[in-house]
Design a protein around this motif. Structure first.
Motif, short mmCIF file in Angstrom:
data_model
loop_
_atom_site.label_atom_id
_atom_site.label_comp_id
_atom_site.label_asym_id
_atom_site.label_seq_id
_atom_site.Cartn_x
_atom_site.Cartn_y
_atom_site.Cartn_z
N ASN A 529 0.55 -1.17 -0.10
CA ASN A 529 0.06 0.26 0.59
C ASN A 529 0.94 1.15 0.18
O ASN A 529 0.17 2.00 -0.29
N ASN A 530 2.73 0.44 0.13
CA ASN A 530 3.56 2.30 0.59
C ASN A 530 3.27 2.57 -0.76
O ASN A 530 4.00 3.78 -1.49
N PHE A 531 3.42 1.54 -2.45
CA PHE A 531 3.75 1.52 -3.62
C PHE A 531 2.52 2.58 -4.26
O PHE A 531 1.98 0.95 -5.33
N LEU A 532 1.74 3.01 -4.22
CA LEU A 532 0.28 3.21 -5.14
C LEU A 532 0.55 4.64 -5.83
O LEU A 532 0.07 4.48 -6.01
N THR A 533 1.73 4.59 -6.22
CA THR A 533 1.38 5.94 -7.17
C THR A 533 1.72 5.32 -8.49
O THR A 533 2.56 4.21 -9.03
N LYS A 534 1.09 5.81 -9.39
CA LYS A 534 0.15 5.42 -10.69
C LYS A 534 1.05 5.75 -11.72
O LYS A 534 1.41 7.55 -11.93
N TYR A 593 13.63 1.05 -7.35
CA TYR A 593 13.01 0.94 -7.58
C TYR A 593 11.83 1.20 -6.72
O TYR A 593 10.58 1.32 -7.11
N LEU A 594 11.76 0.52 -5.65
CA LEU A 594 10.52 0.45 -5.01
C LEU A 594 10.48 0.95 -3.21
O LEU A 594 11.01 2.77 -3.65
N VAL A 595 11.31 0.45 -2.67
CA VAL A 595 12.25 0.88 -1.55
C VAL A 595 12.99 0.02 -0.26
O VAL A 595 12.90 -1.00 -1.01
N GLU A 596 13.80 0.72 0.39
CA GLU A 596 14.43 -0.11 1.22
C GLU A 596 13.65 -0.65 2.34
O GLU A 596 13.71 -0.40 3.49
N PHE A 597 14.10 -1.93 2.39
CA PHE A 597 14.04 -3.69 3.27
C PHE A 597 14.72 -3.85 3.46
O PHE A 597 15.73 -4.05 2.21
#
Length: 652
Positions: A529-534, A593-597
């Motif tokens: 849900n943190n990656f909902l940029t279209k 490209y998404l987020v650092e985990f």
């Protein structure tokens, strides 16, 4: 000296040095005088090894396209060196057996590879087809002139010491090897691949070549004209040598040597003036018509006792003119630059088979072994006229089916129109509205207005793109290259969303599953849900939809594209079983490209995603058996991610 001039010079000397001109006029005498073979022995032994090109011709052409033409050509020169060495060091009939094996396999190495190497250099230096053809004909003219010197040296060397000619021939081959190494390998990037991937790609490459050849009537006609030309020349050269040898009442060696020299002079001048004719009359149909007339006249003169010598000289002129002309034309018309050697070697294989059948057929009614036969001339001339008419009337455009999707009814095809090669995806008419959007997204992605087009034809809708070659990202085994391609592709999609965010609302939504359909673990749903940029997404961004072209990567199959969540394309690409990316690089790109985990969090997301993909494919596997195999591959991917997760927990 500029780059192209150096290439022409080095290729010319390689071409001269790979010839057997030093030993051609004396080989027959050497076998008789030094090894004690009779004419019957020579014909029988050579006939046995005539089958070797039928075995090795096509495989060596495919290897040349796969691993580089220079490697295969170098092997050919080494085999030719071996062929002469055995005649020097072995004084028995075994020597001739080994000679023929080495020479036959060497010729298979050259088949297609030399022209493919030269053509790639011309393409890389932006030279036209006409410039390529002119150089090939001019090279043939110069080759016969240089060959005169080789013939004279070979005869003189044999006169002083029979084996000296073979020593000099070995030196000539070695010199050719040196000039070959100076030539650039201008073909596309050749990727490291798994064995299964290599086999699959070579099958696809061969399928493309066969499809192109069978669907192109003009190309088939030109090739068959070349086969008839070559077969008749070969038949007559065998009988001509026998007649010429009988004229040498005092010294057979001198008689044969003089005849070869005169023949080479006629060949060199013939190719030279035919090139001038081609430059003044740049019309393929007229050029081909002149060759057919020259063929008929030279053959007719050979069939008479009074004009035999003139017929022989005209035949040499014809031989030197048609060989480079037909060879260059066949090479120029091959649209797949990455498969030229494969195509030419395939034609060489079929040429060997047809030539063999022609020789057998002619032998039954070839009444006069010296002067030929009027029936052969009549039949050959009639066939040539028919083939000329076929190639003249044939449409230059063609198309053939590469694959069909039984589920979507989509057809993938390769088409050629207006001197341009295309990759076509053919859909039923009802898909038209959705494809309009696909074209918009693809052209937006490529920053072009004509990268993709829609064509309505025969109650079908065609999504047309330029042909990008036959190498998919799934074929690549080199980890560093895979990372570069994936990085470039994901970056371009992400930038689209940033640069054109205000325009996204005007475009259709991609038909994607909901987050809840893919993920069931609440922790994973919260992360996604943190990656909902279209942005504009492809919707089916797997490695088989990415074509590798040199250092660039092109995306095909845009029918599922639209506005959607960027993470879907990222996970589709990086988690796909056919993406041979290193695990470490996969995590780097996910974080970039998404987020650092940490790896554990990503593994949880990846495992749910591949499990969803596996179940999704199973639903449609009854329509396509390939989907069943891919579903199993996704399950193997899930097991791999699970093992990584267990290993990661053990470390903690």
């Amino acid at each position: 000296m500029n780059s192209m001039t150096k290439i022409k010079k080095n290729f010319s000397w390689f071409y001269y040095c790979k010839s057997t001109a030093l030993i051609v006029p004396i080989l027959f005498l050497f076998l008789e005088e030094q090894l004690g073979l009779t004419v019957a022995d020579i014909l029988l032994i050579s006939g046995i090894y005539y089958l070797l090109p039928m075995i090795f011709e096509l495989p060596f052409g495919m290897l040349a396209d796969k691993f580089g033409q220079k490697k295969i050509l170098s092997l050919g020169l080494i085999l030719q060196i071996i062929s002469c060495a055995v005649l020097i060091f072995i004084d028995s009939v075994l020597a001739y057996h080994l000679y023929l094996i080495s020479i036959a396999v060497a010729q298979c190495c050259y088949s297609g590879a030399d022209m493919a190497l030269l053509k790639s250099a011309f393409v890389a230096n932006h030279k036209s087809n006409t410039e390529f053809q002119n150089f090939v004909i001019d090279l043939e003219s110069r080759f016969y002139f240089v060959g005169i010197l080789f013939l004279i040296i070979g005869c003189i060397a044999y006169f002083f010491a029979p084996k000296l000619a073979f020593v000099l021939q070995i030196i000539l081959f070695a010199t050719g090897l040196l000039f070959l190494q100076k030539l650039p390998e201008c073909g596309k990037f050749i990727a490291k691949q798994s064995v299964l991937s290599q086999i699959a790609q070579e099958k696809n490459r061969l399928k493309l070549v066969i499809g192109f050849t069978l669907m192109n009537k003009a190309y088939l006609a030109i090739w068959l004209i070349g086969v008839i030309f070559g077969s008749v020349v070969l038949i007559n050269h065998k009988t001509i040598q026998s007649q010429i040898a009988s004229l040498g009442q005092f010294n057979v060696l001198i008689t044969l040597g003089v005849s070869f020299v005169l023949g080479n002079i006629a060949s060199s001048l013939g190719a030279k003036y035919f090139l001038k004719f081609c430059q003044k009359m740049p019309n393929f149909q007229r050029q081909l018509a002149v060759l057919i007339v020259l063929f008929a006249v030279s053959y007719a003169l050979l069939s008479t006792s009074d004009w035999f010598i003139l017929g022989f000289l005209l035949l040499c002129v014809f031989k030197a003119s048609f060989r480079p002309f037909i060879s260059a034309e066949l090479t120029n018309r091959i649209p797949f630059q990455e498969s030229i050697a494969t195509a030419l070697s395939m034609l060489g294989l079929f040429t060997a088979v047809i030539t063999s059948l022609i020789h057998i057929g002619v032998s039954f009614f070839y009444q006069d072994v010296v002067y030929g036969n009027w029936l052969v001339l009549a039949v050959a001339s009639a066939l040539l006229v028919v083939l000329f008419v076929i190639q003249y009337k044939s449409q230059p455009n063609w198309s053939f089916v590469v694959s069909k999707n039984p589920l979507t009814k989509k057809i993938n095809a390769i088409s050629y129109e207006d001197n341009q090669l295309y990759f076509d995806q053919v859909y039923p008419t009802e898909h038209k509205d959705s494809l309009v959007g696909s074209v918009d997204y693809a052209n937006w992605y490529f920053n072009a207005t004509d990268e993709l087009k829609i064509i309505n034809k025969n109650n079908q809708v065609i999504l047309r793109a330029a042909y990008y070659g036959s190498v998919h990202l799934s074929d690549i085994q080199d980890g560093s290259k895979i990372y570069e391609y994936c990085d470039k592709i994901l970056s371009s999609f992400k930038n689209l969303g940033m640069q054109n965010g205000t325009m996204l609302k005007h475009y259709r939504l991609a038909q994607l599953p909901t987050i809840q359909e893919i993920f069931h673990d609440q922790k994973n749903i919260k992360i996604i849900n943190n990656f909902l940029t279209k942005t504009i997404i492809h919707g089916d961004l797997h490695p088989d939809n990415i074509m590798v072209l040199g250092d660039d990567a092109k995306i095909i199959d845009w029918d599922l594209s639209g506005v959607g969540y960027y993470w879907f394309d990222v996970l589709t690409l990086l988690s796909h079983p056919r993406n041979n990316i290193d695990t470490k690089d996969m995590f780097v790109l996910l974080n970039k490209y998404l987020v650092e985990f940490d790896d554990e969090q990503w593994l949880g997301i990846l495992m749910e995603f591949v499990l969803f993909k596996k179940e999704q494919l199973l639903k449609f596997s009854k329509f396509d058996k390939k989907l069943q195999k891919l579903s199993e591959d996704y399950m193997d991917k899930w097991r791999y991610f699970n093992e990584l997760l267990i290993a990661n927990n053990d470390k903690m």
